[in-house]
Design an enzyme around this catalytic site. Structure first.
Site, PDB file in Angstrom:
ATOM      1  N   THR A  43       0.731  -1.079   0.017  1.00 46.51           N
ATOM      2  CA  THR A  43      -0.028  -0.077   0.131  1.00 46.51           C
ATOM      3  C   THR A  43       0.839   1.389   0.028  1.00 46.51           C
ATOM      4  O   THR A  43       0.597   2.154  -0.613  1.00 46.51           O
ATOM      5  CB  THR A  43      -0.810   0.048   1.264  1.00 46.51           C
ATOM      6  N   HIS A  46       1.955   1.866  -3.411  1.00 47.94           N
ATOM      7  CA  HIS A  46       1.020   2.659  -4.123  1.00 47.94           C
ATOM      8  C   HIS A  46       0.975   4.075  -3.784  1.00 47.94           C
ATOM      9  O   HIS A  46       0.799   4.922  -4.789  1.00 47.94           O
ATOM     10  CB  HIS A  46      -0.242   2.016  -4.163  1.00 47.94           C
TER      11      HIS A  46
END
Ligand SMILES: [Zn+2]
Ligand SMILES: [Zn+2]
Length: 377
Positions: A43, A46
């Site tokens: 995450t 990202h």
């Protein structure tokens, strides 16, 4: 305090700054934690690359980080919990849920529609200090080294994916040998899986799987390069190995081809734990009639960690000897090294990268001191 901040809606180092930020003030129901170790997650990658998938969730400036462990620094005036005192070694569930919706009130807080993720929607743990609601704090046993305490959030995903189905004596296929797939393999072996089948697209990942199995003296590992080998050939081999189909598929990749391969190799009445996220949200299922309906399979979506049965199970698994320390393949003794750690994680050189804001030695010392504190209490 020093913190790693998503500073602007831009890709790479241009959108990330390591800078001085105010120490958060814990509210009445919050606990301030001194961060001992913090791990880089997919995450975070990202967010770092400002991928479209997270743009609606993150509003810069935002401090990164949702996988960490540390030490209780300050307790809010209403935040007192039994067995929790200043100096204690802890981690925290970073999905903060509303507590009021139907899901929350029926023991399913992990699917609360109002979930706020710290390190995404709110400031996170890539800092010297982080504040979290007191109810989300998890006391840790000093036998857990801080480099493992750093990624219990991610390990919890793997534990959740495996706690919904019995693995003892079962054949288990793991699609995607990234960090969560690697942890799932360790859990499957620890829980007595009879065969472990790994599918991945890189030789590097398969080599890591082979080295792990050799280190554990686990003989029943079978690994497939799902890019190089045709699906029909893999299907045939898996049917031979498992005598008709694999009992359990743990889908960690999100790749539509892997999801379909999983449905192909799973036995009649088999179980699929689905955790990987497809890049484009939509997935086309091949032969839905035969592979889903006629086979009578069970498909279970996995999100986050059950609060808090997954945490209890995870800590019990670690206590009983589950070894996941080997997934840490990069460590840095300063938050300033975030760009180096991210680059190594980005290039898939390390399954897990852990940063220690005060250095690893200091974190280990603080764990030892917390143990002394528990004994004297
Ligand atoms: Zn994570
Ligand atoms: Zn809720």
């Amino acid at each position: 305090m020093q913190a790693v901040v998503k500073s602007a809606p831009l890709d790479g180092d241009a959108g990330t700054a390591i800078r001085d930020c105010p120490i958060p003030e814990p509210g009445p129901d919050e606990i301030l934690i001194r961060v001992g170790a913090v791990a880089i997650c997919g995450t975070d990658k990202h967010i770092y690359h400002w991928d479209p998938s997270i743009r609606d969730s993150v509003r810069p400036p935002r401090i990164y980080g949702h996988e960490f462990c540390g030490f209780v620094e300050q307790i809010g005036e209403r935040a007192h919990r039994q067995n929790l005192q200043v100096g204690d070694y802890v981690s925290a569930e970073m999905h903060v849920v509303c507590g009021e919706c139907q899901q929350c009130r029926s023991g399913n807080g992990h699917i609360c529609a109002r979930t706020r993720i710290y390190g995404l929607h709110e400031d996170g743990a890539f800092a010297e200090f982080v504040k979290v609601p007191a109810s989300n704090v998890i006391p840790l046993d000093p036998s857990i080294p801080p480099r493992v305490g750093a990624f219990l959030d991610a390990l919890g995903n793997a534990v959740h994916a495996t706690q919904v189905v019995d693995l003892a004596g079962k054949s288990v296929a793991i699609m995607g040998f990234g960090p969560i797939g690697a942890m799932a393999a360790a859990i499957a072996e620890h829980c007595g899986a009879s065969e472990i089948i790994i599918g991945d697209v890189t030789e590097h990942a398969l080599e890591t799987a082979r080295r792990w199995a050799a280190g554990r003296k686990f003989a029943n590992l079978h690994e497939f390069n799902v890019r190089a080998q045709p699906a029909a050939a893999i299907h045939k081999k898996v049917e031979e190995i498992t005598d008709g189909g694999v009992d359990v598929v743990l889908e960690m990749s999100g790749a539509p081809s892997a999801i379909n391969l999983g449905l192909k190799i799973v036995r009649m009445g088999g179980f699929l734990s689905l955790l990987g996220l497809p890049a484009g949200h939509a997935v086309t299922i091949d032969d839905y009639t035969r592979n889903v309906i006629f086979k009578g399979v069970t498909m279970q979506g996995i999100i986050g960690r059950r609060m808090y049965s997954t945490w209890h199970r995870m800590l019990a698994l670690l206590h009983s000897g589950l070894d996941v320390e080997w997934v840490v393949q990069g460590t840095y003794d300063s938050l300033s090294d975030f760009p180096l750690g991210m680059a190594s994680f980005d290039r898939h050189e390390a399954l897990k990268v852990v940063l220690f804001p005060e250095g690893e030695e200091k974190a280990i010392q603080r764990v030892a001191a917390s143990q002394g504190l528990a004994r004297s209490a």
